[in-house]
Motif scaffolding. Structure first.
Motif, PDB file in Angstrom:
ATOM      1  N   ALA A  49       0.846  -1.203   0.000  1.00 30.21           N
ATOM      2  CA  ALA A  49       0.000   0.000   0.000  1.00 30.21           C
ATOM      3  C   ALA A  49       0.876   1.246   0.000  1.00 30.21           C
ATOM      4  N   GLY A  50       1.975   1.205   0.729  1.00 34.76           N
ATOM      5  CA  GLY A  50       2.923   2.319   0.739  1.00 34.76           C
ATOM      6  C   GLY A  50       3.548   2.543  -0.624  1.00 34.76           C
ATOM      7  N   GLY A  51       3.793   1.455  -1.339  1.00 32.93           N
ATOM      8  CA  GLY A  51       4.313   1.574  -2.698  1.00 32.93           C
ATOM      9  C   GLY A  51       3.327   2.282  -3.610  1.00 32.93           C
ATOM     10  N   SER A  71      -5.588   3.391  -1.339  1.00 32.64           N
ATOM     11  CA  SER A  71      -4.271   2.915  -0.880  1.00 32.64           C
ATOM     12  C   SER A  71      -4.177   3.005   0.637  1.00 32.64           C
ATOM     13  N   ILE A  72      -4.597   4.129   1.172  1.00 33.55           N
ATOM     14  CA  ILE A  72      -4.601   4.291   2.632  1.00 33.55           C
ATOM     15  C   ILE A  72      -5.598   3.324   3.254  1.00 33.55           C
ATOM     16  N   LEU A 101      -3.942  -4.734  -6.274  1.00 38.43           N
ATOM     17  CA  LEU A 101      -3.720  -5.136  -7.665  1.00 38.43           C
ATOM     18  C   LEU A 101      -4.661  -4.355  -8.588  1.00 38.43           C
ATOM     19  N   TRP A 102      -5.899  -4.160  -8.140  1.00 37.47           N
ATOM     20  CA  TRP A 102      -6.870  -3.384  -8.915  1.00 37.47           C
ATOM     21  C   TRP A 102      -6.416  -1.927  -9.037  1.00 37.47           C
ATOM     22  N   ILE A 103      -5.927  -1.347  -7.947  1.00 38.21           N
ATOM     23  CA  ILE A 103      -5.420   0.033  -7.975  1.00 38.21           C
ATOM     24  C   ILE A 103      -4.303   0.149  -9.009  1.00 38.21           C
ATOM     25  N   GLU A 104      -3.426  -0.855  -9.035  1.00 40.76           N
ATOM     26  CA  GLU A 104      -2.284  -0.815  -9.944  1.00 40.76           C
ATOM     27  C   GLU A 104      -2.670  -1.048 -11.403  1.00 40.76           C
ATOM     28  N   ARG A 121       4.408  -8.805 -10.503  1.00 47.19           N
ATOM     29  CA  ARG A 121       3.376  -8.473  -9.517  1.00 47.19           C
ATOM     30  C   ARG A 121       2.196  -9.428  -9.614  1.00 47.19           C
ATOM     31  N   LEU A 122       1.809  -9.776 -10.819  1.00 48.99           N
ATOM     32  CA  LEU A 122       0.702 -10.708 -11.011  1.00 48.99           C
ATOM     33  C   LEU A 122       1.064 -12.104 -10.494  1.00 48.99           C
TER      34      LEU A 122
END
Length: 143
Positions: A49-51, A71-72, A101-104, A121-122
Motif C-alpha cells: 500500500a505504501g508503494g 491505498s490508505i 492489484l486493482w489500484i495498480e 506483480r501478477l
C-alpha cells in the motif's frame, strides 16, 4: 540461456518464501503459525500500500484522490484484520491484496511500472492469494 533476475524480482520471490513456509506450517498445525502468517500478511500489505502511495505522490499531476484514499484504506483494512480471528483476517487480507492489484491497473501505474514488474506483480499476488485461501481452508476445515 536464461536471463538473470533483477534485484526487484529476486526480492519479490524471496518475499514469497515466508508466505509459503508459514502457510504450510499452518496447514500442518504448527502452534502460533496462523498468527505469524497473519502478521506477515499485514506487513506485506502495508508495504505494498505504501508503494502505491509513493507512485501516486510521485505523479501529482495525475493523482486520483480515490486511488489515494483506497491505498490508505488498504493499509487500514489490514490493520483492522490483524485484530480479528484468523479465519476472518485471511479473507480480509486477501481482499486487500486484490484491491492493491486493482489500484495498480490504473493508467497512472501502467505508465509508472515496467512490463516486467507488472508480470512479476501478477505472479507474486497469485501465490499470495493462493496461500491465503490455503490458510483459510486449513484453519476452517482441518481435522
Amino acid at each position: 540461456m536464461m536471463k538473470s533476475l533483477s534485484l526487484s524480482e529476486r526480492l519479490g520471490y524471496a518475499g514469497l518464501i515466508p508466505f509459503v513456509l508459514i502457510g504450510l506450517a499452518v496447514g500442518i498445525g504448527v502452534e502460533g503459525s496462523a498468527e505469524l502468517f497473519k502478521l506477515y500478511s499485514v506487513l506485506i500489505l502495508a508495504f505494498m500500500a505504501g508503494g502505491c502511495w509513493g507512485v501516486e505522490q510521485a505523479n501529482p499531476e495525475k493523482i486520483d484522490n480515490t486511488l489515494l484514499a483506497l491505498s490508505i484504506g488498504a493499509f487500514l483494512w489490514g490493520c483492522i484484520a490483524y485484530f480479528l480471528p484468523i479465519n476472518v483476517a485471511v479473507l480480509m487480507l486477501l481482499v486487500g491484496f486484490v484491491l492493491l492489484l486493482w489500484i495498480e491497473a490504473n493508467p497512472l501505474f501502467k505508465s509508472a511500472y515496467e512490463e516486467s514488474y507488472k508480470k512479476l506483480r501478477l505472479i507474486l499476488t497469485s501465490v499470495v492469494l493462493a496461500m491465503h485461501v490455503f490458510v483459510f481452508l486449513s484453519t476452517n476445515y482441518s481435522a
